[in-house]
Scaffold this motif. Structure first.
Motif, PDB file in Angstrom:
ATOM      1  N   HIS A   1       0.863  -1.204   0.000  1.00 62.68           N
ATOM      2  CA  HIS A   1       0.000   0.000   0.000  1.00 62.68           C
ATOM      3  C   HIS A   1       0.891   1.244   0.000  1.00 62.68           C
ATOM      4  CE1 HIS A   1      -2.975  -2.968   1.136  1.00 62.68           C
ATOM      5  NE2 HIS A   1      -2.236  -3.290   2.187  1.00 62.68           N
TER       6      HIS A   1
ATOM      7  N   ALA B   1      -0.391   4.608   1.459  1.00 59.55           N
ATOM      8  CA  ALA B   1      -1.014   4.634   2.798  1.00 59.55           C
ATOM      9  C   ALA B   1      -0.103   5.336   3.811  1.00 59.55           C
ATOM     10  CB  ALA B   1      -1.305   3.211   3.262  1.00 59.55           C
TER      11      ALA B   1
ATOM     12  N   LYS C   1      -6.430   8.841   2.622  1.00 56.85           N
ATOM     13  CA  LYS C   1      -7.552   7.897   2.431  1.00 56.85           C
ATOM     14  C   LYS C   1      -7.214   6.485   2.898  1.00 56.85           C
ATOM     15  CE  LYS C   1     -10.753  10.536   0.650  1.00 56.85           C
ATOM     16  NZ  LYS C   1     -11.103  11.281   1.856  1.00 56.85           N
ATOM     17  N   LYS C   2      -5.892   6.184   2.984  1.00 58.23           N
ATOM     18  CA  LYS C   2      -5.486   4.820   3.366  1.00 58.23           C
ATOM     19  C   LYS C   2      -4.485   4.887   4.513  1.00 58.23           C
ATOM     20  CE  LYS C   2      -5.966   2.997  -1.301  1.00 58.23           C
ATOM     21  NZ  LYS C   2      -5.250   2.477  -2.460  1.00 58.23           N
TER      22      LYS C   2
ATOM     23  N   LYS D   1     -12.692   5.830   4.507  1.00 62.17           N
ATOM     24  CA  LYS D   1     -11.251   5.561   4.514  1.00 62.17           C
ATOM     25  C   LYS D   1     -10.982   4.053   4.657  1.00 62.17           C
ATOM     26  CE  LYS D   1     -10.250  10.133   6.369  1.00 62.17           C
ATOM     27  NZ  LYS D   1      -9.697  10.967   7.446  1.00 62.17           N
ATOM     28  N   THR D   2      -9.767   3.643   4.264  1.00 62.97           N
ATOM     29  CA  THR D   2      -9.414   2.217   4.357  1.00 62.97           C
ATOM     30  C   THR D   2      -8.278   2.043   5.366  1.00 62.97           C
ATOM     31  OG1 THR D   2      -9.949   2.077   2.019  1.00 62.97           O
ATOM     32  CG2 THR D   2      -8.838   0.179   2.959  1.00 62.97           C
TER      33      THR D   2
ATOM     34  N   TYR E   1      -5.538  -0.762   7.124  1.00 65.33           N
ATOM     35  CA  TYR E   1      -4.878  -2.064   7.050  1.00 65.33           C
ATOM     36  C   TYR E   1      -4.122  -2.273   8.361  1.00 65.33           C
ATOM     37  CZ  TYR E   1      -5.498  -0.882   2.109  1.00 65.33           C
ATOM     38  OH  TYR E   1      -6.017  -0.482   0.914  1.00 65.33           O
TER      39      TYR E   1
END
Ligand code: 13P
Ligand code: SF4
Length: 303
Positions: A190, A193, A228-229, A249-250, A252
């Motif tokens: 990512h 991110a 956003k990540k 939003k994402t 992880y």
């Protein structure tokens, strides 16, 4: 009882007992859902000190409920799962700390809030991950004994290089498990991110992060960020609030190992039984309590 009935009964018992339910950010989703307040160690200890209720149900681990009791002496503080402890807090004991103090008689003695009341009673001031740097900067002494987290100690030392930190060899089994290799991998997977980690992570993990902070600071940062990540380097419980407050939003999880088994012991049933049977009430020996409370209160007075 199904979840609906359990929730209804918990709310009714809470009313009858004039209780408040506090939950740490690492608690399971259902427990966070029924809590009156959810937060990090600092926010919860401040909240407990000011709560007007007679009973505090503390959904977290033992040292947190113990700290709540010290700041709310006239209230009953309940820890719903008596075996919910913190392995890092158990890595330091009062006897060992006394020996360290004898070897460094000029040092100020600072404990992370993740310690027992007995250890706090041996210290000058306490700190949490959200105010550790500020607490150390507030001290006149150049030498600082810091217990028990070596990773948080290393993080503070880098932020406050003018102090000489003498650091205990403890760590959080959950955060210490995360490796820099896992950060590199997450970055590759990512690349756009933002990486947010807790200062209980290893120094080489902290070095690769974009932001370092307490659980609340991580949640606040991600919520306010235009990004956003996010790659989250702390216990997975924070994902509940992050996702709830930021559906666009994402998030992880940095490592699948980021689970604190002790924080996961408390379930809705535990909260129900705590209120029904008024268990397990935190008691602290008077002599220890007075000293440990001073250590905590000094922290609350640091601006
Ligand atoms: P916070 O003070 O950030 O909530 O952290 C407490 C804790 O135990 C982290 O592992
Ligand atoms: Fe203790 Fe680590 Fe669990 Fe926090 S996450 S309660 S420091 S074992």
């Amino acid at each position: 009882m199904d979840k609906k009935e359990l929730t209804r009964n918990i709310l009714e018992l809470k009313r009858q007992r004039n209780a408040v339910i506090c939950a740490h950010n690492y608690q399971i989703d259902e427990v966070q859902e029924i809590a009156d307040v959810v937060g990090d160690s600092f926010a919860l200890s401040k909240y407990c000190a000011s709560s007007p209720r007679d009973v505090i149900v503390f959904c977290g681990v033992h040292f947190m409920a113990e700290s709540a009791k010290m700041l709310s002496l006239q209230k009953t503080v309940l820890l719903p799962e008596i075996h919910a402890g913190c392995p890092m807090a158990d890595m330091v004991d009062a006897k060992g700390l006394r020996e360290m103090k004898r070897n460094h008689p000029r040092a100020a003695v600072v404990c992370y809030i993740n310690t027992s009341a007995e250890v706090k009673a041996e210290c000058d001031i306490c700190c949490t991950s959200s105010n550790a740097v500020k607490v150390i900067q507030s001290l006149a002494e150049e030498e600082i004994i810091f217990v028990p987290d070596k990773n948080l100690g290393d993080y503070i030392q880098k932020k406050v290089p003018e102090k000489k930190m003498i650091i205990w060899d403890g760590f959080c089994v959950t955060h210490h498990r995360v490796t820099s290799k896992e950060v590199q991998k997450a970055k590759e997977a990512h690349p756009d991110a933002v990486i947010l980690v807790h200062p209980e992570c290893r120094p080489e993990v902290v070095e690769l992060a974009d932001f370092v902070g307490s659980t609340k600071q991580i949640i606040d940062f991600a919520t306010a960020s235009p990004g956003k990540k996010f790659i989250i380097g702390t216990e997975m419980g924070v994902l509940y609030r992050l996702k709830k407050d930021n559906p666009e939003k994402t998030f992880y999880l940095l490592s699948q190992g980021l689970i604190c088994p002790n924080m996961k012991k408390t379930r809705l049933e535990s909260v129900y039984h705590a209120l029904e049977k008024m268990q397990y009430a935190i008691e602290i020996e008077e002599a220890i309590l007075i000293k440990a409370r001073t250590t905590l209160e000094r922290m609350l007075n640091v601006q």
